[in-house]
Scaffold this motif. Structure first.
Motif, mmCIF file in Angstrom:
data_model
loop_
_atom_site.group_PDB
_atom_site.id
_atom_site.type_symbol
_atom_site.label_atom_id
_atom_site.label_comp_id
_atom_site.label_asym_id
_atom_site.label_seq_id
_atom_site.Cartn_x
_atom_site.Cartn_y
_atom_site.Cartn_z
ATOM 1 N N TYR A 154 -22.833 54.463 -30.953
ATOM 2 C CA TYR A 154 -22.721 55.369 -29.810
ATOM 3 C C TYR A 154 -22.892 54.608 -28.496
ATOM 4 N N ALA A 155 -23.906 53.719 -28.432
ATOM 5 C CA ALA A 155 -24.115 52.929 -27.214
ATOM 6 C C ALA A 155 -22.913 52.034 -26.932
ATOM 7 N N THR A 156 -22.345 51.459 -27.980
ATOM 8 C CA THR A 156 -21.156 50.617 -27.831
ATOM 9 C C THR A 156 -19.994 51.421 -27.263
ATOM 10 N N ASP A 157 -19.826 52.629 -27.752
ATOM 11 C CA ASP A 157 -18.733 53.475 -27.268
ATOM 12 C C ASP A 157 -18.891 53.795 -25.788
ATOM 13 N N LEU A 158 -20.141 53.880 -25.320
ATOM 14 C CA LEU A 158 -20.393 54.165 -23.909
ATOM 15 C C LEU A 158 -20.187 52.954 -23.016
ATOM 16 N N MET A 159 -20.552 51.750 -23.489
ATOM 17 C CA MET A 159 -20.709 50.621 -22.577
ATOM 18 C C MET A 159 -19.794 49.436 -22.832
ATOM 19 N N ALA A 160 -19.217 49.305 -24.012
ATOM 20 C CA ALA A 160 -18.411 48.123 -24.312
ATOM 21 C C ALA A 160 -16.992 48.263 -23.765
ATOM 22 N N ASP A 161 -16.351 47.136 -23.597
ATOM 23 C CA ASP A 161 -14.948 47.082 -23.195
ATOM 24 C C ASP A 161 -14.115 47.968 -24.130
ATOM 25 N N PRO A 162 -13.369 48.925 -23.599
ATOM 26 C CA PRO A 162 -12.538 49.776 -24.468
ATOM 27 C C PRO A 162 -11.553 48.976 -25.312
ATOM 28 N N ALA A 163 -11.180 47.778 -24.846
ATOM 29 C CA ALA A 163 -10.243 46.930 -25.588
ATOM 30 C C ALA A 163 -10.958 45.871 -26.429
ATOM 31 N N ALA A 164 -12.281 45.952 -26.557
ATOM 32 C CA ALA A 164 -13.039 44.946 -27.312
ATOM 33 C C ALA A 164 -12.531 44.858 -28.745
ATOM 34 N N ASP A 165 -12.292 43.629 -29.214
ATOM 35 C CA ASP A 165 -11.816 43.461 -30.587
ATOM 36 C C ASP A 165 -12.512 42.316 -31.317
ATOM 37 N N THR A 166 -13.523 41.698 -30.684
ATOM 38 C CA THR A 166 -14.225 40.579 -31.308
ATOM 39 C C THR A 166 -15.725 40.839 -31.300
ATOM 40 N N VAL A 167 -16.359 40.689 -32.467
ATOM 41 C CA VAL A 167 -17.804 40.905 -32.599
ATOM 42 C C VAL A 167 -18.452 39.634 -33.123
ATOM 43 N N GLY A 168 -19.548 39.236 -32.484
ATOM 44 C CA GLY A 168 -20.376 38.147 -32.979
ATOM 45 C C GLY A 168 -21.683 38.715 -33.498
ATOM 46 N N VAL A 169 -22.030 38.382 -34.733
ATOM 47 C CA VAL A 169 -23.219 38.939 -35.379
ATOM 48 C C VAL A 169 -24.190 37.818 -35.712
ATOM 49 N N ILE A 170 -25.426 37.979 -35.309
ATOM 50 C CA ILE A 170 -26.498 37.080 -35.720
ATOM 51 C C ILE A 170 -27.425 37.884 -36.628
ATOM 52 N N GLY A 171 -27.476 37.478 -37.886
ATOM 53 C CA GLY A 171 -28.211 38.217 -38.905
ATOM 54 C C GLY A 171 -27.251 38.714 -39.968
ATOM 55 N N SER A 172 -27.664 38.654 -41.218
ATOM 56 C CA SER A 172 -26.767 39.061 -42.303
ATOM 57 C C SER A 172 -27.473 39.940 -43.320
ATOM 58 N N GLY A 173 -28.506 40.659 -42.869
ATOM 59 C CA GLY A 173 -29.283 41.471 -43.776
ATOM 60 C C GLY A 173 -28.846 42.923 -43.830
ATOM 61 N N PHE A 174 -29.766 43.753 -44.283
ATOM 62 C CA PHE A 174 -29.540 45.171 -44.553
ATOM 63 C C PHE A 174 -29.012 45.909 -43.333
ATOM 64 N N GLN A 175 -29.632 45.665 -42.167
ATOM 65 C CA GLN A 175 -29.269 46.417 -40.965
ATOM 66 C C GLN A 175 -27.971 45.940 -40.330
ATOM 67 N N ALA A 176 -27.646 44.659 -40.482
ATOM 68 C CA ALA A 176 -26.453 44.127 -39.818
ATOM 69 C C ALA A 176 -25.188 44.833 -40.297
#
Length: 309
Positions: free
Chosen positions: A108-130
């Motif tokens: 929901y926060a991403t939908d409010l604040m991120a670039d509407p054209a965003a297409d690349t995600v960088g993730v740090i962490g590979s556990g349950f929550q990620a």
């Protein structure tokens, strides 16, 4: 009273639909139709901790309570009640309830604040929550590229293989910097005590979801980045002042706003952050959704609930 297992919660609360539940939750908070009680913790000499957090959402109220021990693991439960009569309505196993609603709040926060054209995600962490963080972001943006790093090469490669966003390019990379440089959206989902990325790696226009820490002396983001951000949204200002180590340790509150007060916006020259700590009211709204879905198919729970009466 209904009983819902972890499997029931996973089936009845899809991440994508829970993003909408979180949107309605923060709208209700803004309208005064919901309330939240900050988390409380009781510490035992054994290292075991009892955590509890509560909230009320329109026709429901409830509490999540869970126990943790660094050696033996964690156990999560949730109770839902009728707000008018105080009648108990449901008991739920709540590990996945927390995982799903945490990811959905970031979606929901991403939908409010991120670039509407965003297409690349960088993730740090590979556990349950990620996983649910990424799944929720994929529900609100057309993601084409995912880069993930964590300390365990085996775990990050497994995470990349099981990426919940289908059809995108996924890479398990060798450094945290490689994961986040150039990403439109960054996710930090770790149990680190210290920053997991550097301020210089984050370009203007980036939106960051930091959800790994909810204690005052732990953080994932460096102070310089928190201070440089144009906006730091928190799910609760009252609770953030107790738990949001990323903000507390940065000693930066001038740019902090509650998520319920954040309008939909994007500025390519600005950095935005959602510092997620997890609220009891989020559990109540998500639990109410599961309960109402369960009411629609009571026959599936009939034998189980007769046995528990």
């Amino acid at each position: 009273m209904f009983y819902f297992s972890e499997a029931d919660v996973r089936e009845l609360l899809p991440v994508g639909e829970c993003v909408g539940v979180m949107a309605r939750t923060f709208e209700a908070l803004a309208q005064g139709r919901a309330q939240n009680q900050p988390r409380r913790r009781m510490y035992l000499e054994s290292g075991t901790v009892l955590h509890s957090l509560a909230g009320a959402y329109i026709n429901y109220f409830g509490t999540k309570f869970y126990s943790t021990n660094p050696r033996y693991g964690a156990h999560f439960s949730f109770m839902l009640y009728d707000a008018k009569t105080a009648q108990p309505l449901a008991f739920m196993e709540a590990n996945h309830l927390g995982q799903i609603r945490t990811g959905a709040a970031s979606g929901y926060a991403t939908d409010l604040m991120a670039d509407p054209a965003a297409d690349t995600v960088g993730v740090i962490g590979s556990g349950f929550q990620a996983k649910t963080q990424l799944e929720a972001i994929g529900a609100v943006r057309a993601i084409r590229t995912v880069r993930v790093w964590s300390r365990s090469e085996e775990k990050r490669r497994k995470f990349a293989e099981d990426c919940p966003i289908k059809g995108c390019s996924v890479a398990a990379v060798d450094t945290a910097e490689e994961a986040v440089r150039g990403a439109h959206i960054v996710v930090t989902a770790t149990n680190s005590n210290d920053p997991v990325l550097e301020d210089a790696w984050i370009a203007p226009g980036t939106m960051i979801n930091a959800m790994g820490s909810n204690v005052a002396n732990r953080r994932e983001l460096p102070a310089e980045l928190v201070q440089r951000a144009d906006l730091v949204a928190v799910d609760s200002l009252e609770q953030a002042k107790i738990e949001a180590g990323d903000v507390i340790l940065a000693e930066s509150w001038r740019n902090v706003v509650e998520l319920k007060d954040v309008p939909r916006h994007y500025d390519p020259s600005k950095i935005t952050i959602f510092k997620s700590i997890g609220l009891g009211v989020e559990d109540v709204a998500a639990g109410a959704f599961v309960y109402e879905r369960g009411l629609a198919t009571p026959e599936r729970f009939a034998d189980r609930n007769r046995a528990t009466r």
